[in-house]
Design a protein around this motif. Structure first.
Motif, short mmCIF file in Angstrom:
data_model
loop_
_atom_site.label_atom_id
_atom_site.label_comp_id
_atom_site.label_asym_id
_atom_site.label_seq_id
_atom_site.Cartn_x
_atom_site.Cartn_y
_atom_site.Cartn_z
N GLN A 1 0.84 -1.18 0.00
CA GLN A 1 0.00 0.00 0.00
C GLN A 1 0.88 1.24 0.00
O GLN A 1 1.96 1.25 0.57
N LYS B 1 0.47 5.79 -0.07
CA LYS B 1 -0.44 6.92 0.06
C LYS B 1 0.03 8.03 -0.86
O LYS B 1 1.18 8.45 -0.80
N CYS C 1 -0.79 11.91 -2.16
CA CYS C 1 -1.53 13.13 -1.83
C CYS C 1 -1.49 14.07 -3.04
O CYS C 1 -0.42 14.30 -3.62
N ARG D 1 -5.28 19.56 0.12
CA ARG D 1 -4.64 18.28 -0.20
C ARG D 1 -5.54 17.13 0.21
O ARG D 1 -6.04 17.09 1.31
N ARG D 2 -5.73 16.22 -0.74
CA ARG D 2 -6.49 15.00 -0.46
C ARG D 2 -5.55 13.83 -0.65
O ARG D 2 -4.87 13.73 -1.66
N CYS D 3 -5.52 12.96 0.32
CA CYS D 3 -4.66 11.78 0.25
C CYS D 3 -5.53 10.55 0.06
O CYS D 3 -6.58 10.42 0.67
N LYS D 4 -5.07 9.66 -0.81
CA LYS D 4 -5.79 8.40 -0.99
C LYS D 4 -4.79 7.26 -0.94
O LYS D 4 -3.65 7.39 -1.38
N THR D 5 -5.24 6.15 -0.42
CA THR D 5 -4.42 4.96 -0.32
C THR D 5 -4.61 4.14 -1.59
O THR D 5 -5.73 3.95 -2.06
N ILE D 6 -3.52 3.71 -2.17
CA ILE D 6 -3.57 2.93 -3.40
C ILE D 6 -2.89 1.59 -3.16
O ILE D 6 -2.05 1.46 -2.27
#
Length: 87
Positions: free
Chosen positions: A3, A5, A7, A13-18
């Motif tokens: 995984q 992260k 941003c 700022r938006r952070c998403k886990t990929i």
């Protein structure tokens, strides 16, 4: 699967886990631009253009400050793949 992260955004700022698929690139694929391009062309035939560009872009963003040389290699390979697939 690993995984990471990412941003994005300048003001907010938006952070998403990929999910990163481990083993997508073979050992030694990042040793030169030519080798990475050869591997990327094979990935385009197997997985499609969009998926390959997405993987290269993730590597580019992830390594932008950690390993700038690798980030530039990914960017050049993405540009060459785009030129090949435009026309």
């Amino acid at each position: 699967m690993a995984q990471a992260k990412i941003c994005v955004g300048k003001k907010r700022r938006r952070c998403k886990t990929i999910q990163l698929k481990s083993g997508a690139f073979p050992q030694g694929a990042f040793s030169s631009i030519e080798r990475l391009l050869k591997v990327a062309r094979r990935m385009v035939r197997r997985d499609g253009y969009a998926t390959t560009i997405r993987r290269l872009n993730l590597l580019r963003v992830w390594n932008k400050s950690r390993n700038p040389t690798l980030a530039r290699r990914c960017e050049r390979v993405m540009e060459r793949l785009k030129a090949e697939h435009e026309g």
